[in-house]
Design an enzyme around this catalytic site. Structure first.
Site, short mmCIF file in Angstrom:
data_model
loop_
_atom_site.label_atom_id
_atom_site.label_comp_id
_atom_site.label_asym_id
_atom_site.label_seq_id
_atom_site.Cartn_x
_atom_site.Cartn_y
_atom_site.Cartn_z
N LYS A 115 0.85 -1.19 0.00
CA LYS A 115 0.00 0.00 0.00
C LYS A 115 0.88 1.24 0.00
O LYS A 115 1.89 1.29 0.73
CB LYS A 115 -0.91 -0.02 1.23
CG LYS A 115 -1.94 1.09 1.29
CD LYS A 115 -2.85 0.89 2.51
CE LYS A 115 -3.91 1.95 2.63
NZ LYS A 115 -4.80 1.72 3.80
N SER A 136 -9.39 1.71 2.88
CA SER A 136 -8.57 2.48 1.98
C SER A 136 -7.56 1.63 1.22
O SER A 136 -6.97 2.09 0.24
CB SER A 136 -7.84 3.58 2.77
OG SER A 136 -6.99 3.00 3.76
N SER A 167 -9.88 -0.71 7.07
CA SER A 167 -9.26 -0.74 5.75
C SER A 167 -8.56 -2.05 5.42
O SER A 167 -8.24 -2.30 4.26
CB SER A 167 -8.26 0.42 5.61
OG SER A 167 -8.92 1.65 5.73
#
Length: 600
Positions: free
Chosen positions: A73, A147, A171
């Site tokens: 990420k 996210s 997330s």
């Protein structure tokens, strides 16, 4: 190509696959899925080359993650590659990789790229990025969840074996549900946050997405580790270590919320999947008990309606104060609210959170784990873009409380709607129950036997033992290993649990052995004049029984001890020669009574 750890390791060992062949295939797949908006930065061939060369003279069996591709990420650092958190103004090139990333690379894993996310990890939808809305792996018109959107989709579409995400409000779990993956939200501090851009520093966790629980467990084992550089890092206790990857003996009991507290915001498909999942779990012999989740639901609202949004403001202050135009409108609106809460608000919310956590404890104590829907419903991308804040808040209905309460969670797939969209549940437990939750997830995956990811592979039989399959051995103790005594830690650190406090059959004598500390007794079979002795029965994982008995010093050993009910268990016995210099204390009826008398 199947990218599970087992499949890759088999291919590398038998020579049917090389690391370069795999990376070439992945690069082709990435090109074919470029319209999913998965990547913010995909490593070029030149950037990949050092990792490939590093493995050329290494035997596949010498590294646990040899040649395993993974995604990161883009709020987590990879040395020499930009980190942006989906905000161009935040772009910087770190000199060092994040603590966890470095551990994975040292184990042989290959970073494929940095993935798309909701800007500054603020969102649960995967649409809040200048790099485009990340499309769902099963239906490109649907949200992927955020996210950690790109991280989840990259695994589901077979571009990597596993990925790293982060989780403050859900997330690491919501995208797992929406893309048919296992999502591990570890206990806070189990994975180091060094090299991760914070959203809420006190609540953030680095997370793992994988196709199934075995792969997730393997990656967690390598990634975890106490980090002196991270103030929130915590050492992993013995009972949550990789060699205690099992669950307690006996029927499994899971707590589920009251029917009237369920909320699916009008999505019949998810409501139906939830009921079908529970029915199949109950039919398998797992006990389900209804509990009141009011405290959890109220705590979930505190995350965004309370002062914790001030942490997000603090994390992004250089940008929101000096370059507000660099933030998307929705991100700026949400984070901007963090300038308002006062210290008074913060303390007031902390007091309320503490009270709610106290109320929640009874629920957590009532079962082996809590089982909830992961998220109430999915939405189309255009629906979220038209109503970004309200619909985003729906996504965190079942997730927002978890880090506020310092809990661990594992999202696991359990079915598909009639329209073919993934659905899943989340297992919730106390901090450092990660392995227990993974073991239960393993059992659920074996029960539902779903395909992996987005049509990547059919169900794959799992290697790890399901929960309830870990054999345990009962051990009788009568002295220094009793609860509260100096050597009791030798049982508890091995996952031992106190089963009962009872008496031996009336055929033993108790002696205080010479020497110490620690002072120890010996229980021996009496030729005549025996009595019942106070004892405790402890349950110990069979995998730990050998190391426990190996540490028992002479003249003590392990034999069979008869209890007052006529049953026999393994317990301490003493060689006759070891009684030289010992004192007969049988008349006290137990070690504790003897010690109490000595202290008078």
């Amino acid at each position: 190509m199947n990218l599970t750890l087992t499949a890759l390791q088999t291919g590398y060992r038998d020579g049917s696959l090389t690391v370069r062949q795999l990376v070439d295939t992945i690069q082709q797949r990435c090109e074919q899925t470029s319209d999913y908006n998965i990547w913010i930065h995909r490593l070029s061939q030149a950037e990949l080359e050092p990792y490939l060369q590093h493995l050329e003279d290494v035997a596949p069996d010498s590294l646990p993650l040899y040649g395993v591709p993974f995604a990161i990420k883009d709020n987590i650092d990879l040395a020499g590659i930009p980190t942006t958190a989906a905000c161009e103004a935040a772009r910087h090139i770190p000199e060092q990789s994040a603590f966890v990333v470095n551990k994975l690379i040292e184990a042989g894993a290959i970073p494929i790229g940095k993935t798309n996310l909701d800007q500054f990890a603020t969102g649960l939808v995967g649409t809040r990025s200048n790099w485009g809305a990340c499309k769902n792996s099963h239906d490109p018109e649907m949200i992927s969840g955020g996210s950690s959107s790109g991280s989840a989709v990259s695994v589901a579409l077979g571009l990597v074996t596993f990925s790293l995400g982060t989780d403050t409000a859900g997330s690491g779990r919501v995208p797992a549900c929406l893309n048919n993956l296992v999502g591990v939200k570890p206990s806070i501090g189990l994975l180091s946050a060094t090299g991760m851009m914070p959203a809420c520093r006190t609540l953030d966790c680095m997370t793992i997405f994988a196709l199934h629980s075995d792969d997730a467990h393997a990656v967690l084992t390598i990634a975890e580790g106490d980090d002196p550089a991270d103030a929130y890092s915590r050492p992993n206790p013995f009972a949550n270590s990789p060699r205690h990857y099992g669950h307690q003996n006996g029927p499994l009991k899971l707590a589920v919320m009251k029917q009237e507290q369920l909320e699916f915001f009008g999505h019949e498909g998810y409501a139906q999947c939830y009921q079908q999942s529970l029915a199949q779990i109950a039919d398998s012999g797992i006990e389900l008990v209804e509990v009141d989740m009011a405290a959890f639901i109220e705590a979930a609202r505190l995350l965004y309606e309370g002062p914790w949004v001030a942490e997000r403001y603090l994390a992004t202050q250089p940008y929101i104060d000096q370059q507000p135009e660099a933030l998307l409108d929705v991100t700026r609106t949400i984070i901007g609210g963090g300038a308002a809460p006062s210290a008074r608000d913060a303390f007031s919310a902390q007091y309320r959170l503490k009270a709610l956590r106290k109320q929640a404890q009874a629920v957590l104590d009532s079962a082996d784990a809590l089982l909830t829907p992961t998220t109430p419903r999915p939405y189309r991308i255009d629906e979220v873009q038209a109503d970004p804040i309200r619909l985003n808040s729906h996504m965190g209905h079942y997730t927002n409380y978890m880090n506020l309460f310092d809990l661990a969670g594992v999202a696991v797939p359990t079915g598909f709607t009639d329209a073919g969209f993934p659905f899943g549940l989340t297992l919730v437990g106390e901090a450092f129950s990660d392995r227990r939750l993974l073991s239960i997830a393993n059992r659920l995956q074996q029960l539902f036997q779903l395909p992996l990811g987005a049509k990547q592979a059919e169900y794959q039989a799992l290697a790890a033992k399901p929960s309830g399959g870990d054999l345990r051995i009962d051990v009788v103790v009568c002295g220094a290993h009793l609860e509260g005594q100096p050597l009791n830690w030798q049982l508890t650190e091995r996952g031992g649990r106190l089963k009962s406090k009872t008496l031996s059959a009336a055929q033993y004598k108790l002696y205080a052995l010479a020497g110490g500390p620690p002072f120890r007794p010996a229980m021996v079979v009496a030729n005549e004049g025996g009595t019942a002795i106070e004892v405790e029965v402890w349950s110990l994982p069979s995998s730990e029984f050998g190391s426990f008995t190996a540490g028992i010093p002479a003249p003590l050993g392990i034999g069979k001890v008869m209890l007052e009910d006529g049953s026999q268990c393994s317990g301490f016995i003493c060689e006759a020669a070891g009684l030289a210099g010992a004192t007969d204390i049988s008349h006290y009826g137990g070690w504790r009574a003897y010690l109490a008398d000595r202290q008078k």
